[in-house]
Design an enzyme around this catalytic site. Structure first.
Site: not given
Ligand code: NAI
Length: 711
Positions: A109, A129
């Protein structure tokens, strides 16, 4: 500060290096130091470009999971990376992230907020995640589809699987693969980019976001994929919803939606359970009386006795880790059958692209089938995997005791039998240990490492090191009947069978267990493992059975009918040639008749009762195991069930699940069942104690760690 981030210069290019061993996880420190590094660089007009790299073996492998767990428990603030990402993206000159190792989660990210990304040829990058029950919450669900397109973003966030650099290049996640030195290549790339007049921000790239028409089938397929590979989980669906927001809403609103969804996932019971599972698995290797640096034996050559289901699978697991194997059986036909099964399994791996033909040939060449004991004296691991019979195992251990070299580990793959008794057949019980693999042994991750009364610390440490080398999870357990996993499994099997005798059907029970989240229902598991295996275990144990206690009636009947499960085309279910199961009216009728003959009253069984009878009895046994010291921690029991018995990760394992239901409620139901069904439902004293004190197994574990630390 400047402890975890440093800035170096090479002429007009600044190199920002994150250096936080072991995996450069992002915590408050990395965040703050990156903020100040970029602030300082912004004002330095001599800087024409910035390269972000990480030191050590990998780029940032994600956010610090300890922090995530605190936030999930509401005991700490969540770390929002947004201001940092904005700063990087708005940086006036080009910012380039350089990947090596595995760039995961928050690391990817962060890199997506840079203007460009480069990578070593062998690096991997992903958004895993979902494995922790959460979604990329640092703008990942908004930037990823802008770089790789909606379909690839959905796939990456739902599967959680990383992509390799060449695939990432094709998808658009990276801009160039750097052959040779990453730092040199990334700096050269930065110089090249610095010549460009402008740099597109990822947040402003909308060309890959598709249209409602093109996206709609992608989201439908994504939800189907989630239902299949992430059954009952909320995070993958939330990730899809966030990506959907990226495709339909302006950037700022998309970010808000992501934050809302990410916060809800982070606070969910599923995330807490999965984080517990994550730490539980990492905690099992800590054995209080065995120091981490205790010298171990490097296992390079192994000999296996018994070329059946388990012996063959274990041989594959060993050669896959580079350990050569002698595989012995006592008759040629069994040996041939065993080698043919290994060959078949490897052929499937080639077909699926997991191994090349050359790799498979090399591995097959490392397995030496034979009928005698030649070469056993040179092995430093001898592992027995013959039938589950004490007499046979003792005979074999007496034989190998005469041949094995002095530094050899003597292991048994027994799934229930007494390791001390097996060890007593040798002159060196301190070198004997249980290595309980699970079927198929080349795939299943769990190994119960059964520590006998006399097993030496060196042998325990060696066995644990070996399981790690095999890519497996070794959980040290004590020597009691069935150890941890099967000791808890048998009451579970028993209650499932009682339930069908009382009016349920095998498929009804299996559906409830499957819907609960188990990988398979218990009757399907029995059929896969073999009714004969169950029968044999029971025969070995018959002398321990208490007279007058109710016993399940069907296993013996199925065994005598030759209904051994999948291998005979029929067991609890009937199987077609593709091993697809259907309920069998013949078995259902037999169950009804058996119950009638035994005067068992028939009634309607609810799904709730199925869950309670099957799992509460398992939890009760787990509490006994803990109290008797056969498992070190409740979390170890959870790891056994999560890695070897198909228990759903999002429920955290049976003991975590018990905490989440509430021990008071569980105790109360167990007492209800005790009133109806008698002494097999006697509550475990530890369960009663914790429930009365309003405590949990997790709290018991925390106290246990304190006890270990003070020892
Ligand atoms: P299997 O029946 O598939 O294989 C046993 C093999 O041992 C056969 O090939 C047989 O010919 C051979 N054998 C028998 N006596 C021998 C001797 N004296 N010398 C050399 N070889 C001999 O059995 P399976 O399922 O592989 O089980 C083996 C052991 O692993 C048992 O102790 C079982 O409890 C344990 N186990 C089985 C699991 C399963 O799912 N099947 C899971 C975990 C453990």
């Amino acid at each position: 500060m400047n402890n975890v981030v440093r800035v170096e210069r090479q002429d007009e290019i600044a190199i920002v290096i994150i250096d936080k061993p072991p995996v450069n996880a992002i915590g408050q420190d990395v965040y703050e130091e990156l903020m100040s590094a970029f602030d300082a660089l912004q004002g330095d007009t001599s800087v024409k470009g910035v390269v972000i790299l990480a030191a050590g073996r990998t780029f940032i492998a994600g956010a610090d999971i300890k922090l995530l767990e605190l936030a999930a428990r509401g005991e700490g603030g969540r770390l929002y990376l947004h201001p940092l990402l904005e700063k990087i993206e708005n940086f006036a000159r080009p910012v380039i992230a350089g990947f090596h190792g595995t760039a995961l989660g928050g690391g990817v990210e962060l890199a997506m907020s840079a203007h460009y990304r480069v990578s070593t040829p062998d690096a991997q990058m992903g958004q895993p995640e979902v494995n922790l029950g959460i979604i990329p919450g640092a703008e990942g669900t908004q930037r990823l589809p802008r770089l790789v397109g909606v379909a690839a973003a959905v796939d990456m966030c739902v599967s959680g699987k990383p992509v390799k650099a060449p695939e990432a290049l094709k998808l658009g996640l990276i801009d160039r693969i750097i052959e040779g030195d990453l730092r040199t290549g990334a700096i050269a790339f930065a110089r090249e980019m610095a010549l460009r007049p402008s740099h597109v921000k990822t947040s402003e790239r909308n060309d890959k976001l598709g249209t409602p028409e093109t996206n709609s089938p992608i989201f439908v397929a994504g939800r189907e994929q989630a239902a299949k590979i992430r059954r009952n989980m909320t995070a993958p669906l939330a990730a899809i919803e966030a990506i959907q927001a990226a495709a339909t809403l302006p950037w700022k609103q998309g970010i808000e939606k992501e934050r809302e969804l990410a916060d809800a996932c982070l606070k969910s019971d599923q995330a807490l359970a999965l984080m517990h599972a994550f730490f539980a698995e990492r905690g099992v290797a800590k054995i209080p009386d065995i120091p981490k640096d205790l010298p171990t034996i490097d296992i390079r050559k192994a000999a296996i006795i018994g070329a059946g289901t388990m012996g063959g699978g274990i041989a594959m697991a060993l050669v896959n880790a580079g350990i050569s194997v002698i595989l012995k059986d006592n008759d040629q036909a069994s040996l041939d059958r065993g080698m043919a099964a290994i060959r078949r399994n490897y052929d499937v791996s080639v077909k699926r692209g997991r191994f090349t033909q050359e790799t498979v040939e090399a591995r097959m060449a490392m397995i030496h089938p034979q009928l005698g004991y030649d070469g056993f004296e040179t092995a430093n691991l001898i592992l027995e995997a013959v039938f589950e019979s004490m007499a046979l195992k003792k005979q074999i251990f007496a034989e190998i005791d005469k041949i094995a070299g002095p530094d050899c580990v003597l292991a048994s793959n027994t799934s229930t039998l007494d390791i001390d008794e097996i060890a007593s057949a040798t002159s060196r019980p301190e070198r004997v240990i249980g290595m309980h693999f699970f079927s198929p042994a080349n795939i299943m991750r769990l190994v119960e490492v059964v520590r006998g009364a006399k097993t030496s610390k060196e042998i325990v440490a060696t066995t644990l090191a070996l399981t790690k080398k095999l890519g497996k999870v070794g959980v040290v357990v004590g020597n009691c009947w069935g150890f941890v996993g099967n000791r808890m499994m048998f009451p579970y099997i028993r209650e499932a069978q009682f339930l069908v005798e009382e009016g349920a059907t095998p498929s009804m029970v299996d559906k409830v267990l499957f819907d609960f989240g188990m990988a398979m229902g218990i009757f399907a598991v029995d059929d896969m493992g073999g009714i004969d295996v169950l029968w044999r275990v029971r025969e070995e144990r018959k002398h321990l059975e208490k007279a007058g206690l109710r016993k399940p009636l069907m296993t013996d009947k199925l065994y005598k009918m030759g209904r051994l499960g999948q291998k005979t085309g029929a067991g609890w279910y009937r199987y077609d040639e593709n091993r697809k199961s259907t309920p069998d009216p013949e078995v259902e009728a037999l169950i009804v008749e058996t119950a009638r003959n035994a005067d068992i009253p028939q009634r309607t069984i609810t799904p709730e009762e199925i869950v309670e009878r099957c799992f509460y009895v398992m939890i009760n046994e787990g509490a006994r195991i803990l109290e008797e010291g056969y498992a070190l921690r409740a979390a170890d029991i959870d790891t056994v069930y999560l890695s070897g018995y198909g228990f759903p990760g999002y429920r955290g394992g049976p003991m975590w699940y018990a905490d989440s239901v509430g021990l008071k409620k569980i105790l109360q139901r167990i007492q209800d069942f005790q009133r109806v069904h008698g002494e097999q439902w006697e509550p475990a004293p530890l369960l009663r104690q914790l429930a009365d004190q309003g405590r949990t197994f997790a709290q018991w574990d925390a106290e246990q760690e304190k006890r270990f630390a003070s020892q």
